[in-house]
Design an enzyme around this catalytic site. Structure first.
Site, mmCIF file in Angstrom:
data_model
loop_
_atom_site.group_PDB
_atom_site.id
_atom_site.type_symbol
_atom_site.label_atom_id
_atom_site.label_comp_id
_atom_site.label_asym_id
_atom_site.label_seq_id
_atom_site.Cartn_x
_atom_site.Cartn_y
_atom_site.Cartn_z
ATOM 1 N N ASP A 1 0.900 -1.211 0.068
ATOM 2 C CA ASP A 1 -0.020 0.064 -0.090
ATOM 3 C C ASP A 1 1.052 1.381 0.281
ATOM 4 O OD1 ASP A 1 -2.765 -1.005 -0.187
ATOM 5 O OD2 ASP A 1 -2.760 -1.513 2.044
ATOM 6 N N ASP B 1 -6.655 -4.650 -3.303
ATOM 7 C CA ASP B 1 -6.301 -3.124 -2.905
ATOM 8 C C ASP B 1 -4.890 -2.839 -3.552
ATOM 9 O OD1 ASP B 1 -7.272 -4.973 -0.792
ATOM 10 O OD2 ASP B 1 -7.359 -3.321 0.615
#
Length: 351
Positions: free
Chosen positions: A72, A129
């Site tokens: 991320d 994600d």
């Protein structure tokens, strides 16, 4: 929010309406300065710029000590360093963005063509994600002239098409691969109800991430995948247009929590999808985005709670683990602001 949050790194605001202050390597820490950069770009108000300015430097300094940065890292540096560079031309921000892209590229496993999720012993896990973080690699390829970043991003995007997005437009959260051979092992429920369920935030990541991949590559397969997920997402929305945390549970949906963050992410992605299609095809997606934003605004906003530090109520973080259910989430606030900015004519892109 500026007065209340200041230089905190917010993630969750619970019933008391006060945002927490999490560690800088937590995946959400780029979203508060991202809100500030959008507002600065829209208004020219120096207060937003001044409060946002040092965030990419803070994140870089944290990179130079033991930390938990992972797949991320795009969520950290796209709404801080990269947007700062795009708006101001700051050379250090550009350098930090490229540094983060190098880190993300280093997590790519050519056996299986996936970017590894998280840290620890799950070496073969990848999650949906990460589709949103690919924009960091596409930006780095264009900015540096080195196509390797784009090759990695496209290879991972192809894996998303093949392994994560089902034929009906629903999406797996986690897919496990053998890290040595790249062979797929299984899909896992993760933050969704189960392996065969349809976690709504996962769908929103896929919807937005795939249209971003199309925008960077021109590959029509990504655009069609985004449309397929969008159609599934819209078809499963309840009357107020704000999704439940998972579109498939064994229990009746009555009483199941909403996830306003999934709605906000999807709304911004739907606006991106609408602009990527001919007007006659895209208007239905823009209309869906407008309905979601109106639902969030009219029913789930904190406008009548002046001491509340967040924008949106009723987000769901990780329902299966019982973590952060019916709370405010900083990424929900960010994508609400981003979608609202797009609706009012903002053309700059963060992701």
């Amino acid at each position: 929010m500026m007065a209340a949050i200041g230089d905190k790194a917010p993630h969750v605001a619970k019933a008391d309406g006060i945002y927490d202050d999490t560690r800088l390597d937590w995946w959400t820490t780029g979203f508060w300065p991202g809100i500030l950069w959008i507002l600065y770009d829209r208004t020219g108000d120096e207060r937003y710029r001044n409060m946002a300015w040092s965030w990419d430097e803070r994140l870089e300094q944290f990179m130079l000590q033991p930390n938990g940065f992972d797949h991320d890292v795009g969520f950290h540096f796209l709404p801080t360093a990269v947007i700062k560079y795009k708006i101001t031309g700051d050379a250090d921000a550009r350098r930090r963005g490229l540094f983060a892209a190098n880190f993300l590229a280093g997590r790519f496993n050519p056996a299986g063509s996936f970017i590894r999720a998280w840290n620890g012993d799950k070496l073969g896990w990848s999650i949906i994600d990460t589709a949103m973080n690919l924009s960091l690699l596409f930006w780095a390829a264009k900015e540096s002239g080195d196509p390797r970043y784009a090759h990695i991003a496209k290879a991972h995007a192809d894996t998303v098409l093949r392994e994560f997005i089902r034929a009906d437009g629903s999406v797996h959260h986690i897919v496990s691969f053998d890290p040595e051979t790249g062979e797929r092992i299984e899909a896992l429920g993760g933050q969704g109800y189960g392996p065969d369920s349809a976690w709504s935030r996962g769908a929103s990541w896929a919807l937005y991430g795939m249209v971003n991949a199309y925008r960077h590559t021109g590959d029509i397969a990504y655009l069609r995948a985004s449309e397929r997920v969008a159609n599934f997402f819209i078809a499963n929305l309840p009357e107020d247009q704000v999704p439940h945390w998972d579109f498939r549970t064994d229990a009746e949906l009555a009483g199941e929590p909403r996830d306003t963050s999934a709605g906000a992410i999807a709304a911004s992605g739907l606006l991106e999808l609408a602009t990527s299609l001919p007007e006659s095809e895209g208007r239905c997606y823009r209309s869906a985005a407008e309905r979601i934003i109106c639902g969030l605004d009219e029913i789930y906003g904190t406008w009548n709670l002046p001491n509340h530090e967040a924008i949106l109520l009723h987000g769901t973080g990780h329902k299966p683990a019982g973590q952060n259910v019916d709370v405010s989430l900083i990424y929900g606030d960010y994508f609400f602001v981003e979608a609202a900015a797009k609706l009012t004519g903002w053309k700059q892109r963060v992701f």
